[in-house]
Design a protein around this motif. Structure first.
Motif, short mmCIF file in Angstrom:
data_model
loop_
_atom_site.label_atom_id
_atom_site.label_comp_id
_atom_site.label_asym_id
_atom_site.label_seq_id
_atom_site.Cartn_x
_atom_site.Cartn_y
_atom_site.Cartn_z
N ILE A 8 0.84 -1.20 0.00
CA ILE A 8 0.00 0.00 0.00
C ILE A 8 0.88 1.25 0.00
CG2 ILE A 8 -1.63 1.36 1.39
CD1 ILE A 8 -2.93 -1.33 2.19
N ALA A 9 1.93 1.26 0.79
CA ALA A 9 2.84 2.41 0.82
C ALA A 9 3.49 2.60 -0.54
CB ALA A 9 3.89 2.21 1.91
N HIS A 10 3.90 1.52 -1.15
CA HIS A 10 4.52 1.59 -2.48
C HIS A 10 3.51 2.12 -3.50
CE1 HIS A 10 7.00 0.60 -5.92
NE2 HIS A 10 5.99 -0.11 -6.42
N LEU A 11 2.30 1.63 -3.48
CA LEU A 11 1.27 2.08 -4.40
C LEU A 11 0.93 3.56 -4.17
CD1 LEU A 11 -1.10 -1.03 -4.47
CD2 LEU A 11 0.43 -0.25 -6.28
N ALA A 12 0.88 3.97 -2.92
CA ALA A 12 0.59 5.37 -2.62
C ALA A 12 1.69 6.27 -3.18
CB ALA A 12 0.45 5.57 -1.12
N ARG A 13 2.94 5.85 -3.05
CA ARG A 13 4.06 6.62 -3.59
C ARG A 13 3.98 6.68 -5.12
NH1 ARG A 13 9.14 8.89 -2.20
NH2 ARG A 13 9.79 9.77 -4.19
N THR A 14 3.64 5.59 -5.74
CA THR A 14 3.51 5.55 -7.19
C THR A 14 2.42 6.50 -7.66
OG1 THR A 14 4.28 3.25 -7.25
CG2 THR A 14 3.07 4.05 -9.18
N VAL A 15 1.30 6.51 -6.96
CA VAL A 15 0.20 7.41 -7.31
C VAL A 15 0.65 8.87 -7.17
CG1 VAL A 15 -2.08 8.23 -6.59
CG2 VAL A 15 -1.65 5.78 -6.82
N GLU A 16 1.38 9.19 -6.12
CA GLU A 16 1.89 10.56 -5.93
C GLU A 16 2.84 10.95 -7.06
OE1 GLU A 16 3.65 10.81 -2.06
OE2 GLU A 16 1.76 10.32 -1.04
N ASP A 17 3.72 10.04 -7.43
CA ASP A 17 4.67 10.30 -8.52
C ASP A 17 3.93 10.53 -9.84
OD1 ASP A 17 6.73 10.03 -6.72
OD2 ASP A 17 7.30 8.00 -7.39
N LEU A 18 2.96 9.68 -10.13
CA LEU A 18 2.20 9.82 -11.36
C LEU A 18 1.39 11.12 -11.36
CD1 LEU A 18 0.93 6.16 -11.89
CD2 LEU A 18 2.63 7.37 -13.25
N ASN A 19 0.85 11.48 -10.22
CA ASN A 19 0.11 12.73 -10.12
C ASN A 19 1.02 13.92 -10.42
OD1 ASN A 19 -2.25 14.32 -9.48
ND2 ASN A 19 -1.14 14.92 -7.63
N SER A 20 2.23 13.87 -9.95
CA SER A 20 3.19 14.93 -10.20
C SER A 20 3.50 15.05 -11.70
CB SER A 20 4.47 14.66 -9.42
OG SER A 20 5.45 15.60 -9.73
N VAL A 21 3.68 13.91 -12.35
CA VAL A 21 3.96 13.91 -13.78
C VAL A 21 2.78 14.47 -14.55
CG1 VAL A 21 4.33 12.41 -15.78
CG2 VAL A 21 5.63 12.02 -13.69
N VAL A 22 1.58 14.03 -14.22
CA VAL A 22 0.38 14.49 -14.93
C VAL A 22 0.19 15.99 -14.72
CG1 VAL A 22 -2.15 14.32 -14.98
CG2 VAL A 22 -0.76 12.25 -14.92
N THR A 23 0.44 16.48 -13.53
CA THR A 23 0.30 17.91 -13.24
C THR A 23 1.28 18.72 -14.08
OG1 THR A 23 -0.43 17.44 -10.98
CG2 THR A 23 0.40 19.65 -11.42
N ARG A 24 2.53 18.29 -14.17
CA ARG A 24 3.52 18.99 -14.99
C ARG A 24 3.12 18.97 -16.46
NH1 ARG A 24 7.52 16.04 -12.22
NH2 ARG A 24 7.91 14.91 -14.13
#
Length: 64
Positions: A8-24
């Protein structure tokens, strides 16, 4: 149980990273969209003025 928490921690980190990419990417798309709109508006104004802004052959530019 600990394994699930790690996943779950790994998946949460992945979601945060992807959100950052999409925002940029969205910021860049917005910036490029504004630039294209500005260029289209500028080209439309040029077309209305009757000058395409292109000098052909030996034709003198209008400032001569």
């Amino acid at each position: 149980m600990q394994h699930l928490e790690e996943q779950i921690a790994h998946l949460a980190r992945t979601v945060e990273d992807l959100n950052s990419v999409v925002t940029r990417q969205q910021d860049e798309i917005d910036r490029l969209t504004r630039r294209v709109e500005m260029l289209m508006r500028r080209e439309g104004e040029r077309a209305q003025e009757g000058s395409g802004g292109i000098v052909l052959g030996d034709e003198r530019p209008p400032h001569y």
